[in-house]
Write an enzyme that holds these catalytic residues in place. Structure first.
Site, PDB file in Angstrom:
ATOM      1  NE  ARG A 179      14.243  36.932 -50.060  1.00  0.00           N
ATOM      2  CZ  ARG A 179      14.024  37.086 -51.352  1.00  0.00           C
ATOM      3  NH1 ARG A 179      12.943  37.635 -51.780  1.00  0.00           N
ATOM      4  NH2 ARG A 179      14.899  36.661 -52.238  1.00  0.00           N
ATOM      5  CB  THR A 180      19.550  38.779 -46.275  1.00  0.00           C
ATOM      6  OG1 THR A 180      18.855  37.561 -46.513  1.00  0.00           O
ATOM      7  CG2 THR A 180      20.267  38.701 -44.948  1.00  0.00           C
ATOM      8  CE  LYS A 198      41.717  50.394 -56.995  1.00  0.00           C
ATOM      9  NZ  LYS A 198      41.858  51.657 -56.243  1.00  0.00           N
ATOM     10  NE  ARG A 257      23.445  36.504 -48.157  1.00  0.00           N
ATOM     11  CZ  ARG A 257      22.187  36.282 -48.502  1.00  0.00           C
ATOM     12  NH1 ARG A 257      21.809  36.383 -49.755  1.00  0.00           N
ATOM     13  NH2 ARG A 257      21.287  35.949 -47.593  1.00  0.00           N
ATOM     14  CG  HIS A 264      20.720  32.669 -44.091  1.00  0.00           C
ATOM     15  ND1 HIS A 264      20.781  33.888 -43.415  1.00  0.00           N
ATOM     16  CD2 HIS A 264      20.067  32.919 -45.253  1.00  0.00           C
ATOM     17  CE1 HIS A 264      20.183  34.808 -44.153  1.00  0.00           C
ATOM     18  NE2 HIS A 264      19.754  34.261 -45.267  1.00  0.00           N
TER      19      HIS A 264
HETATM   20  N1  ASP Z   1      17.727  33.510 -49.397  1.00  0.00           N
HETATM   21  C1  ASP Z   1      18.176  32.243 -48.872  1.00  0.00           C
HETATM   22  C2  ASP Z   1      19.680  32.234 -48.769  1.00  0.00           C
HETATM   23  O1  ASP Z   1      20.310  33.251 -48.938  1.00  0.00           O
HETATM   24  C3  ASP Z   1      17.655  31.094 -49.641  1.00  0.00           C
HETATM   25  C4  ASP Z   1      18.053  30.993 -51.086  1.00  0.00           C
HETATM   26  O2  ASP Z   1      18.788  31.834 -51.605  1.00  0.00           O
HETATM   27  O3  ASP Z   1      17.617  30.024 -51.689  1.00  0.00           O
HETATM   28  O4  ASP Z   1      20.258  31.196 -48.475  1.00  0.00           O
END
Ligand code: ASP
Length: 314
Positions: free
Chosen positions: A60-61, A88, A110, A138
């Site tokens: 999703r993100t 590397k 991320r 987050h």
């Molecule tokens: N998508 C959310 C996160 O990245 C929740 C999860 O992964 O449980 O933290």
């Protein structure tokens, strides 16, 4: 370029002011409406390049940030950590400097390590947007959760928000607690004993000892999955059936909540574990897919406010 927020990066909700949060939610509300119209796209970020740097899995993100940037007219480059020169021996800071030296306009990151986006932001002059770091924060998830709550409840102040599941490893729970506390919501946690965060006393939340207690009169029930990727082998030994029985949400347990309660989940959901299939798909309560819709709007607002130029028309 100065950001329209009081800070140049989006690193967490703990360090975000109420004014900044309100500015993001207001603009996100505008984009949410626009995203349902025929004229979804605009040129707020035309000519800009955003680099998505995901060092940890995401569906999703990552997609949502990419859709958001493209809706604003930006180009998106997806950096692939698994085939990068970090394999590397290149250091994290050198990799970050390499990307910045290409004169890109913003980085979405991320990372499995707590604080990695904070470290990147300290090194770089371009905006860094945290898309989830380890079990720390987050921020865009908490912002999209807040937008969804406001759409259904009209406000955040005074809302009773029950957050249940693996809270210890959940950046979502932390970012929500920081944000909701700033707006006067009552945040309650219920978790298996080993998933109660060690620093719970500093989070200003009510710790509950049963599903019944956490859900009593709740306006929002937010379920979390067990973060197996942050647990070592055998660290959590409860069976799925026992977990579901004690910590999972179903229609029956929800009866003590506000009849208008909304059910949320940051996803990915483990259906039949922390939430029943029936509840996840019940349009009377579940707003889980609307959360994902709001994710695009919130990320558009964050990118716009941090990377955009004020000289362009909305
Ligand atoms: N998508 C959310 C996160 O990245 C929740 C999860 O992964 O449980 O933290």
């Amino acid at each position: 370029m100065p950001s329209a927020l009081s800070q140049p990066d989006l690193l967490g909700t703990e360090c975000l002011s109420r004014d900044d949060i309100s500015a993001i939610l207001d603009l996100a509300g505008h984009y949410a409406q626009r995203n349902r119209s025929a004229q979804k796209s605009c040129d707020r970020l035309a000519g800009k390049i955003i680099v998505n740097m995901f060092f940890e899995d995401s569906t999703r993100t990552r997609t949502s940030f990419e859709v958001a940037a493209k809706r604003l007219g930006a180009q998106v480059v997806n950096f692939s950590a698994s085939i990068s020169s970090m394999n590397k021996g290149e250091t994290f800071s050198d990799t970050m400097r390499v990307i910045e030296s290409m004169q890109v306009d913003g980085i979405v990151m991320r990372h499995r390590t707590n604080g990695a986006p904070v470290e990147a932001a300290a090194l770089l002059d371009i905006p860094v947007l945290n898309a989830g770091d380890g079990s720390r924060e987050h921020p865009t998830q908490a912002l999209l959760d807040a937008l969804t709550m406001v759409r259904h409840k009209g406000h955040l102040g005074g809302l009773k928000v029950a957050i249940c599941g693996d809270i210890e490893h959940s950046r979502v729970a932390r970012s929500n607690a920081f944000l909701l506390n700033k707006f006067g919501a009552e945040v309650r946690f219920f978790a298996p004993p080993q998933f109660i965060p060690r620093d719970i006393s500093s989070l200003n939340v009510r710790q509950c000892s049963s599903m019944e207690e956490v859900l009593q009169d709740a306006d929002v029930a937010m379920m979390l999955r067990i973060q197996n990727e942050r647990l070592s082998e055998g660290e959590f030994s409860m069976t799925v059936e026992d977990y579901h029985e004690q910590y999972g949400l179903n229609h029956d347990k929800l009866r003590v909540a506000n009849p208008e309660v909304i059910v949320m989940h940051p996803a990915p959901m483990n259906r039949g574990v922390e939430i029943t299939n029936e509840l996840a798909d019940d349009p009377r309560h579940s707003v889980i897919f609307e959360q994902m819709e709001m994710g695009v709007a919130v990320r558009m607002a964050c990118l716009d406010l941090l990377v955009g130029s004020d000289s362009k028309e909305l």
